[in-house]
Design a protein around this motif. Structure first.
Motif, PDB file in Angstrom:
ATOM      1  N   GLN A  85       0.826  -1.200   0.000  1.00 12.92           N
ATOM      2  CA  GLN A  85       0.000   0.000   0.000  1.00 12.92           C
ATOM      3  C   GLN A  85       0.864   1.256   0.000  1.00 12.92           C
ATOM      4  O   GLN A  85       0.562   2.226  -0.698  1.00 12.92           O
ATOM      5  CB  GLN A  85      -0.946  -0.006   1.198  1.00 12.92           C
ATOM      6  CG  GLN A  85      -2.071  -1.006   1.076  1.00 12.92           C
ATOM      7  CD  GLN A  85      -2.938  -1.079   2.321  1.00 12.92           C
ATOM      8  OE1 GLN A  85      -2.579  -0.538   3.360  1.00 12.92           O
ATOM      9  NE2 GLN A  85      -4.068  -1.768   2.215  1.00 12.92           N
ATOM     10  N   GLN A  86       1.953   1.221   0.787  1.00 16.16           N
ATOM     11  CA  GLN A  86       2.853   2.373   0.806  1.00 16.16           C
ATOM     12  C   GLN A  86       3.502   2.562  -0.557  1.00 16.16           C
ATOM     13  O   GLN A  86       3.636   3.696  -1.033  1.00 16.16           O
ATOM     14  CB  GLN A  86       3.916   2.197   1.888  1.00 16.16           C
ATOM     15  CG  GLN A  86       3.378   2.338   3.298  1.00 16.16           C
ATOM     16  CD  GLN A  86       4.425   2.041   4.350  1.00 16.16           C
ATOM     17  OE1 GLN A  86       5.528   1.599   4.043  1.00 16.16           O
ATOM     18  NE2 GLN A  86       4.075   2.282   5.603  1.00 16.16           N
ATOM     19  N   GLN A  87       3.904   1.459  -1.187  1.00 10.49           N
ATOM     20  CA  GLN A  87       4.493   1.564  -2.519  1.00 10.49           C
ATOM     21  C   GLN A  87       3.479   2.117  -3.516  1.00 10.49           C
ATOM     22  O   GLN A  87       3.825   2.926  -4.371  1.00 10.49           O
ATOM     23  CB  GLN A  87       5.000   0.195  -2.984  1.00 10.49           C
ATOM     24  CG  GLN A  87       6.228  -0.279  -2.266  1.00 10.49           C
ATOM     25  CD  GLN A  87       6.631  -1.686  -2.677  1.00 10.49           C
ATOM     26  OE1 GLN A  87       5.953  -2.327  -3.453  1.00 10.49           O
ATOM     27  NE2 GLN A  87       7.749  -2.147  -2.156  1.00 10.49           N
ATOM     28  N   LYS A  88       2.243   1.683  -3.383  1.00 15.55           N
ATOM     29  CA  LYS A  88       1.195   2.174  -4.277  1.00 15.55           C
ATOM     30  C   LYS A  88       0.990   3.674  -4.074  1.00 15.55           C
ATOM     31  O   LYS A  88       0.884   4.435  -5.035  1.00 15.55           O
ATOM     32  CB  LYS A  88      -0.105   1.421  -4.009  1.00 15.55           C
ATOM     33  CG  LYS A  88      -1.242   1.837  -4.896  1.00 15.55           C
ATOM     34  CD  LYS A  88      -2.503   1.076  -4.558  1.00 15.55           C
ATOM     35  CE  LYS A  88      -3.692   1.567  -5.350  1.00 15.55           C
ATOM     36  NZ  LYS A  88      -4.929   0.907  -4.968  1.00 15.55           N
ATOM     37  N   ILE A  89       0.955   4.099  -2.805  1.00 19.14           N
ATOM     38  CA  ILE A  89       0.777   5.525  -2.512  1.00 19.14           C
ATOM     39  C   ILE A  89       1.954   6.329  -3.060  1.00 19.14           C
ATOM     40  O   ILE A  89       1.765   7.378  -3.677  1.00 19.14           O
ATOM     41  CB  ILE A  89       0.609   5.745  -0.986  1.00 19.14           C
ATOM     42  CG1 ILE A  89      -0.743   5.171  -0.526  1.00 19.14           C
ATOM     43  CG2 ILE A  89       0.725   7.210  -0.631  1.00 19.14           C
ATOM     44  CD1 ILE A  89      -0.891   5.106   0.979  1.00 19.14           C
ATOM     45  N   ALA A  91       3.911   5.498  -5.532  1.00 20.28           N
ATOM     46  CA  ALA A  91       3.829   5.489  -6.995  1.00 20.28           C
ATOM     47  C   ALA A  91       2.784   6.490  -7.475  1.00 20.28           C
ATOM     48  O   ALA A  91       3.007   7.210  -8.457  1.00 20.28           O
ATOM     49  CB  ALA A  91       3.500   4.091  -7.497  1.00 20.28           C
ATOM     50  N   GLU A  92       1.643   6.540  -6.783  1.00 21.76           N
ATOM     51  CA  GLU A  92       0.616   7.519  -7.161  1.00 21.76           C
ATOM     52  C   GLU A  92       1.112   8.941  -6.974  1.00 21.76           C
ATOM     53  O   GLU A  92       0.848   9.807  -7.807  1.00 21.76           O
ATOM     54  CB  GLU A  92      -0.654   7.281  -6.332  1.00 21.76           C
ATOM     55  CG  GLU A  92      -1.408   6.035  -6.709  1.00 21.76           C
ATOM     56  CD  GLU A  92      -2.583   5.758  -5.784  1.00 21.76           C
ATOM     57  OE1 GLU A  92      -2.731   6.487  -4.773  1.00 21.76           O
ATOM     58  OE2 GLU A  92      -3.341   4.819  -6.064  1.00 21.76           O
ATOM     59  N   GLN A  93       1.855   9.178  -5.884  1.00 17.66           N
ATOM     60  CA  GLN A  93       2.400  10.516  -5.668  1.00 17.66           C
ATOM     61  C   GLN A  93       3.409  10.876  -6.747  1.00 17.66           C
ATOM     62  O   GLN A  93       3.423  11.996  -7.247  1.00 17.66           O
ATOM     63  CB  GLN A  93       3.043  10.598  -4.285  1.00 17.66           C
ATOM     64  CG  GLN A  93       2.055  10.592  -3.147  1.00 17.66           C
ATOM     65  CD  GLN A  93       2.730  10.562  -1.783  1.00 17.66           C
ATOM     66  OE1 GLN A  93       3.942  10.384  -1.691  1.00 17.66           O
ATOM     67  NE2 GLN A  93       1.940  10.709  -0.729  1.00 17.66           N
ATOM     68  N   GLU A  94       4.252   9.889  -7.102  1.00 18.80           N
ATOM     69  CA  GLU A  94       5.241  10.158  -8.149  1.00 18.80           C
ATOM     70  C   GLU A  94       4.567  10.439  -9.482  1.00 18.80           C
ATOM     71  O   GLU A  94       4.954  11.352 -10.204  1.00 18.80           O
ATOM     72  CB  GLU A  94       6.190   8.961  -8.288  1.00 18.80           C
ATOM     73  CG  GLU A  94       7.172   8.830  -7.160  1.00 18.80           C
ATOM     74  CD  GLU A  94       8.043   7.591  -7.296  1.00 18.80           C
ATOM     75  OE1 GLU A  94       7.932   6.879  -8.318  1.00 18.80           O
ATOM     76  OE2 GLU A  94       8.839   7.345  -6.384  1.00 18.80           O
ATOM     77  N   THR A  95       3.546   9.665  -9.804  1.00 23.18           N
ATOM     78  CA  THR A  95       2.857   9.903 -11.077  1.00 23.18           C
ATOM     79  C   THR A  95       2.142  11.246 -11.063  1.00 23.18           C
ATOM     80  O   THR A  95       2.108  11.934 -12.079  1.00 23.18           O
ATOM     81  CB  THR A  95       1.852   8.778 -11.391  1.00 23.18           C
ATOM     82  OG1 THR A  95       0.955   8.637 -10.286  1.00 23.18           O
ATOM     83  CG2 THR A  95       2.550   7.470 -11.670  1.00 23.18           C
ATOM     84  N   SER A  96       1.584  11.611  -9.913  1.00 23.63           N
ATOM     85  CA  SER A  96       0.918  12.920  -9.851  1.00 23.63           C
ATOM     86  C   SER A  96       1.948  14.041  -9.978  1.00 23.63           C
ATOM     87  O   SER A  96       1.699  15.035 -10.656  1.00 23.63           O
ATOM     88  CB  SER A  96       0.108  13.060  -8.562  1.00 23.63           C
ATOM     89  OG  SER A  96       0.963  13.094  -7.439  1.00 23.63           O
ATOM     90  N   SER A  99       3.039  14.080 -13.601  1.00 26.81           N
ATOM     91  CA  SER A  99       2.007  14.667 -14.465  1.00 26.81           C
ATOM     92  C   SER A  99       1.952  16.176 -14.280  1.00 26.81           C
ATOM     93  O   SER A  99       1.750  16.912 -15.243  1.00 26.81           O
ATOM     94  CB  SER A  99       0.646  14.034 -14.190  1.00 26.81           C
ATOM     95  OG  SER A  99       0.205  14.362 -12.891  1.00 26.81           O
TER      96      SER A  99
END
Length: 151
Positions: A85-89, A91-96, A99
């Motif tokens: 879950q931390q990795q997913k968060i 990754a989402e922060q990095e993609t945001s 972007s």
């Protein structure tokens, strides 16, 4: 159980015959056999109970060990899930962030789509304050055949 041989049983039988007599000896033998079988059954029941309790205690120990193992596996799984879950968060922060920076870069370098690519690169070089070698625009001659339609 008792180490009794045939000669010892014979001596015991002769003594019992002399003490009890021939009339009471068969009755005494049945009585002794009856009590001997009850005694033997009681001892085997006690042994079976003890064996059963030992097996139950061993089974309980195995169950406790398995429960501990299951709890450890649950903890490991929870830790792995939290890590995922931390990795997913992240990754989402990095993609945001990517972007956002990509959108900024697109906004910064926005060019007219109708403009030819050669001029777009010139605009980019100008925005970057870079020197660019002069562009040579060479007209291309095309020999396109004329289409004639017969009527």
């Amino acid at each position: 159980m008792l180490d009794v041989g045939f000669s010892e049983l014979l001596v015991f039988g002769i003594i019992a015959l002399l003490v009890l007599g021939p009339e009471k000896l068969p009755e005494a033998a049945r009585f002794a056999a009856k009590w001997y079988s009850k005694f033997k059954r009681a001892i085997s029941n006690v042994q079976n109970d003890i064996d059963r309790e030992l097996r139950l205690s061993e089974f309980r120990e195995q169950m406790q060990q398995e429960m501990q193992r299951i709890q450890e596996l649950e903890k490991k799984m929870e830790a792995q899930m939290q890590e995922l879950q931390q990795q997913k968060i992240l990754a989402e922060q990095e993609t945001s962030l990517e972007s956002k920076t990509f959108n900024k870069s697109i906004n910064y370098y926005k060019t007219d789509i109708s403009m030819p690519l050669i001029y777009q690169s010139k605009n980019w070089f100008e925005l970057q304050n870079c020197s660019q070698p002069p562009l040579r625009i060479v007209p291309i001659e095309t020999n396109t055949p004329e289409l004639k339609v017969a009527v």
